[in-house]
Design a protein around this motif. Structure first.
Motif, short mmCIF file in Angstrom:
data_model
loop_
_atom_site.label_atom_id
_atom_site.label_comp_id
_atom_site.label_asym_id
_atom_site.label_seq_id
_atom_site.Cartn_x
_atom_site.Cartn_y
_atom_site.Cartn_z
N GLY A 52 0.81 -1.22 0.00
CA GLY A 52 0.00 0.00 0.00
C GLY A 52 0.84 1.26 0.00
O GLY A 52 0.33 2.35 0.21
N LEU A 53 2.14 1.11 -0.22
CA LEU A 53 3.02 2.28 -0.24
C LEU A 53 3.06 2.91 -1.62
O LEU A 53 3.55 4.02 -1.77
CB LEU A 53 4.44 1.87 0.17
CG LEU A 53 4.58 1.33 1.58
CD1 LEU A 53 5.97 0.77 1.81
CD2 LEU A 53 4.28 2.42 2.60
N GLU A 54 2.56 2.20 -2.61
CA GLU A 54 2.58 2.69 -3.98
C GLU A 54 1.17 2.54 -4.53
O GLU A 54 0.55 1.49 -4.33
CB GLU A 54 3.57 1.83 -4.78
CG GLU A 54 4.29 2.50 -5.88
CD GLU A 54 5.33 3.51 -5.40
OE1 GLU A 54 5.08 4.70 -5.58
OE2 GLU A 54 6.37 3.10 -4.86
N GLU A 55 0.67 3.57 -5.17
CA GLU A 55 -0.68 3.48 -5.71
C GLU A 55 -0.73 2.51 -6.88
O GLU A 55 0.22 2.39 -7.64
CB GLU A 55 -1.16 4.86 -6.17
CG GLU A 55 -2.04 5.54 -5.16
CD GLU A 55 -2.43 6.93 -5.60
OE1 GLU A 55 -2.97 7.06 -6.72
OE2 GLU A 55 -2.16 7.88 -4.85
N ILE A 56 -1.87 1.85 -7.03
CA ILE A 56 -2.04 0.90 -8.11
C ILE A 56 -2.61 1.63 -9.32
O ILE A 56 -3.60 2.36 -9.18
CB ILE A 56 -3.01 -0.23 -7.67
CG1 ILE A 56 -2.42 -0.96 -6.47
CG2 ILE A 56 -3.31 -1.17 -8.81
CD1 ILE A 56 -3.40 -1.88 -5.79
N THR A 57 -1.98 1.49 -10.48
CA THR A 57 -2.49 2.16 -11.67
C THR A 57 -3.75 1.46 -12.16
O THR A 57 -4.76 2.10 -12.43
CB THR A 57 -1.42 2.17 -12.79
OG1 THR A 57 -0.22 2.70 -12.25
CG2 THR A 57 -1.88 3.01 -13.96
N SER A 58 -3.69 0.13 -12.29
CA SER A 58 -4.91 -0.62 -12.55
C SER A 58 -4.71 -2.04 -12.08
O SER A 58 -3.60 -2.45 -11.78
CB SER A 58 -5.26 -0.57 -14.04
OG SER A 58 -4.38 -1.40 -14.76
N GLY A 59 -5.80 -2.78 -11.99
CA GLY A 59 -5.74 -4.13 -11.47
C GLY A 59 -6.25 -4.19 -10.05
O GLY A 59 -6.85 -3.23 -9.56
#
Ligand SMILES: Nc1ncnc2c1ncn2[C@@H]1O[C@H](COP(=O)(O)OP(=O)(O)OP(=O)(O)O)[C@@H](O)[C@H]1O
Ligand SMILES: [Mg+2]
Lengths: 367, 299
Positions: A52-59
């Motif tokens: 959860g430290l990096e946003e998810i672009t998609s998926g």
């Protein structure tokens, strides 16, 4: 205790760099999965998205069956161990380990019980009053693991936790991490670029390259049956030999691999059906160094004789590595130290053909 | 190659070089001491002169034939005069109130601003960080005229509250700049570990950033304290009522009557005014150095 699943996971950084290009992965409860691959292949990015430290672009990412895409790190019930340990420098070891528990409102007695338990598992009982500055690298690493263990989270995430340690300590800590996992049995995702670490720790290894998963499987399966040229070359040290070759029909319905310089080796009978469609094509012949040995038991089935002139020999004690060239390609074999290998001398070797691979140069697929 | 290295090791000039390094170091040390002593003399001469003057009688001060650096009949009469003068105590009280408030306001604003600018990436945060520093480059001698309008408009002329309002324009930009530097030096993994451990942003600030950046916070506090204790231009411009004056301008305005300079009282007043910064420096510097080395020696 929980499963982790990644669905079509994509990460695109600002500026259009696609670090992770749509990966799918299912991690079982209590499983120890290692993400391995060369620098920049997107391992850390994947791990940080799980954290959860990096946003998810998609998926989509699910932990224990719940989609966590929009849940902040603190509510994902995960613990992470960083490469540089990330210990709080102003807190004692005890406070470092108990920080997460205090924030979550555990009672004093419960915190003490958990910290003592973690300290016992990791053997850091005498260090609890010290500050991180007064610890060695290995001790800091243990404290970082202690911080993860006390939380008793659903998932452990490790990002190259051993790469700041010297070689000897790395091997020792590797064993300790494995022991800890066998004790607490928490689902673990572990990132490393070291294939030996991956092989020794993992229940299943995930080989990544350029933001995609090349292959997933138990260590020995990956070693024995790599799916792509990348996995074949990445797993194993010294690396698998890949020699340009031509697959040709031989008499009696058999197949031959022509290696150039007049050298050729027969394809084992049980593989002819599998390789027949590729006859008369230029391919790569893959064979691991340990399957190129001295030709003593040449009568054994599927041993193909191969006499070559050795360029360099490297005695390793337990075995001797021999290097030679076939048609300009450097090849490595492993022979018995007593086999009398000598640089500049011709030697009769044997190729263990039941371990051969044929690789399609164009697609990079192992046939 | 190997042979050359061995030969080099026994080469006498290498030893000669080590010797000359020693000598160079000794020279450097000697020069360092000489220049430090010179600098101390130059910097300590004025306060010493103040001290000498403050304990002289008025008669002795006026006598041109005497060596001004020597005191014949030391007296504390000027100190008594100052300390028993209620207006002087009012100046002191005003300075203390203004300084405590300004330091508090400054530190709250600049720590929060630096935390946001160094850690929360948002649109324009880079430009804002640079902008903060640029405002520090505008001198107060240029700002006091427009600020006079603002303070006047707010009806705060002739009030210490006007000073509490304007001093932070001097202190906040620089302190924010210092704190951004300190916060930026804290590794990113530390906040990430805290986030995963369950900290909220405010908890991360109070439990991780502030303790780890304590040396920076103390440096910034010292700066804010010095600026607001010693400010001269703004109070000169905004305050004319004695009961609202801080020490800096109070001493000058009350002890200089036309052509008459009450030198003894000016000097003793100035020395008393200089005491709090000295105390603060001594106390915080110890703390500052302790903060720098904590953990390195402990355990
Ligand atoms: N914050 C970022 N902004 C832009 N690009 C990034 C950022 N972080 C990583 N990348 C890029 O994304 C790719 C994957 O990075 P990542 O850190 O996941 O690699 P890695 O597999 O962990 O490599 P390593 O073994 O070197 O740690 C790299 O090409 C990297 O340059
Ligand atoms: Mg990485």
């Amino acid at each position: 205790m929980a499963q982790v699943s990644l669905r079509k996971l994509v990460k695109e950084y600002e500026g259009g760099v696609q670090a992770v290009k749509g990966i799918d992965l299912d991690i079982e409860d209590e499983e120890f999965v290692v993400l391995v691959g060369p620098s920049g292949c997107g391992k850390s990015t994947t791990l940080r998205m799980i954290a959860g430290l990096e946003e998810i672009t998609s998926g989509e990412i699910a932990i224990g069956g719940d989609v966590v895409n929009d849940i902040p790190p603190r509510d994902r019930d995960i613990a992470m161990v960083f490469q540089n340990y990330a210990l709080y420098p102003h807190m004692s070891v005890y406070d470092n380990i108990s920080f997460g528990l205090k924030l979550r409102g555990f009672t004093r007695e419960e915190i003490k019980r958990r910290v003592d338990n973690a300290a016992r598992i990791l053997g850091i009982g005498e260090l609890l009053e010290r500050k991180p500055k007064a610890l060695s690298g290995g001790q800091r690493q243990r404290v970082a693991m202690g911080r993860a263990i006390v939380r008793d989270p659903k998932v452990f995430l490790f990002d190259e936790p051993l790469s700041n340690l010297d070689a000897k300590l790395r091997v020792q800590m590797r064993t300790e991490i494995k022991q800890v996992h066998q004790t607490v049995r928490t689902t673990t995702v572990y990132v490393t670029h070291d294939q030996v670490e991956a092989m020794t720790l993992a229940d299943r290894v995930v080989v990544m390259n350029h933001g995609v998963i090349e292959q997933v499987g138990p260590p020995n399966e990956l070693y024995r049956n790599p799916a792509t040229i990348f996995v074949a070359g990445f797993i194993g040290s010294p690396a698998m030999n890949m020699i340009p070759a031509r697959l040709e029909q031989a008499g009696g319905g058999g197949l031959m691999v022509q290696l150039g310089e007049g050298l050729s080796v027969p394809v084992p009978e049980e593989r002819t059906a599998r390789y027949a469609p590729h006859a008369n094509r230029d391919l790569l012949f893959g064979i691991r160094p340990e399957h190129l040995t001295e030709a003593t038991r040449i009568d054994k089935q599927n041993l193909a004789p191969l006499t070559v002139k050795l360029d360099v020999i490297e005695p390793m004690g337990m075995e001797t590595l021999v290097h030679f060239h076939i048609d300009g390609t450097s090849v490595c074999g492993r022979v018995d130290p007593a086999a009398g290998a000598e640089a500049g001398v011709r030697m009769a070797l044997a190729a263990h053909m039941e371990h051969m691979h044929l690789i399609d140069k164009g697609s990079g697929k192992v046939l | 190659m190997a042979e050359a290295a061995v030969a080099n090791r026994d080469y006498p000039r290498v030893y000669g070089k080590v010797g000359s390094l020693h000598r160079e170091r000794a020279w450097a040390l000697r020069w360092a001491y000489v220049s430090l002593i010179l600098a101390s003399i130059i910097f300590l001469a004025p306060p010493f002169y103040m001290l000498v003057t403050s304990i002289k009688t008025n008669v002795e001060m006026a006598d041109q034939s005497l060596n001004p650096w020597i005191v014949r009949n030391p007296t504390l009469e000027h100190y008594w005069a100052i300390l028993s003068n209620p207006i002087f105590l009012t100046f002191f009280k005003n300075s203390i109130i203004v300084t405590i408030l300004v330091v508090s306001v400054t530190m709250v604003i600049s720590v929060l601003a630096a935390f946001a600018l160094s850690r929360m990436r948002f649109w324009g945060s880079q430009v804002l960080a640079t902008g903060v520093f640029l405002t520090y480059l505008v001198p107060d001698t240029l700002l006091f005229i427009p600020l006079y309008q603002i303070v006047g408009g707010l009806g705060l002329l002739n009030s210490i509250w006007g000073l509490v309002l304007v001093y932070p324009t001097l202190t906040v930009p620089f302190c924010t700049w210092i704190m951004i530097g300190y916060f930026a030096s804290i590794p990113k993994e530390l906040d990430e570990a805290a986030l995963i451990d369950g900290a909220t942003w405010p908890q991360m600030l109070t439990k991780i950033f502030i303790p780890v950046a304590l040396p920076g916070i103390i440096a910034a506090t010292i700066f804010a304290f010095t600026v607001s204790w010693a400010a001269f231009v703004y109070p000169t411009a905004f305050i004319t009522r004695p009961d609202q004056m801080p020490l800096t301008i109070g001493i000058v305005s009350q002890l200089v009557r036309g052509d008459t300079f009450a030198w003894g009282q000016i000097m003793s007043g100035a020395l008393i005014a200089a005491l709090p910064p000295v105390v603060v420096y001594v106390f915080l510097m110890d703390y500052y150095i302790a903060g720098l080395t904590a953990g390195a020696t402990k355990g």
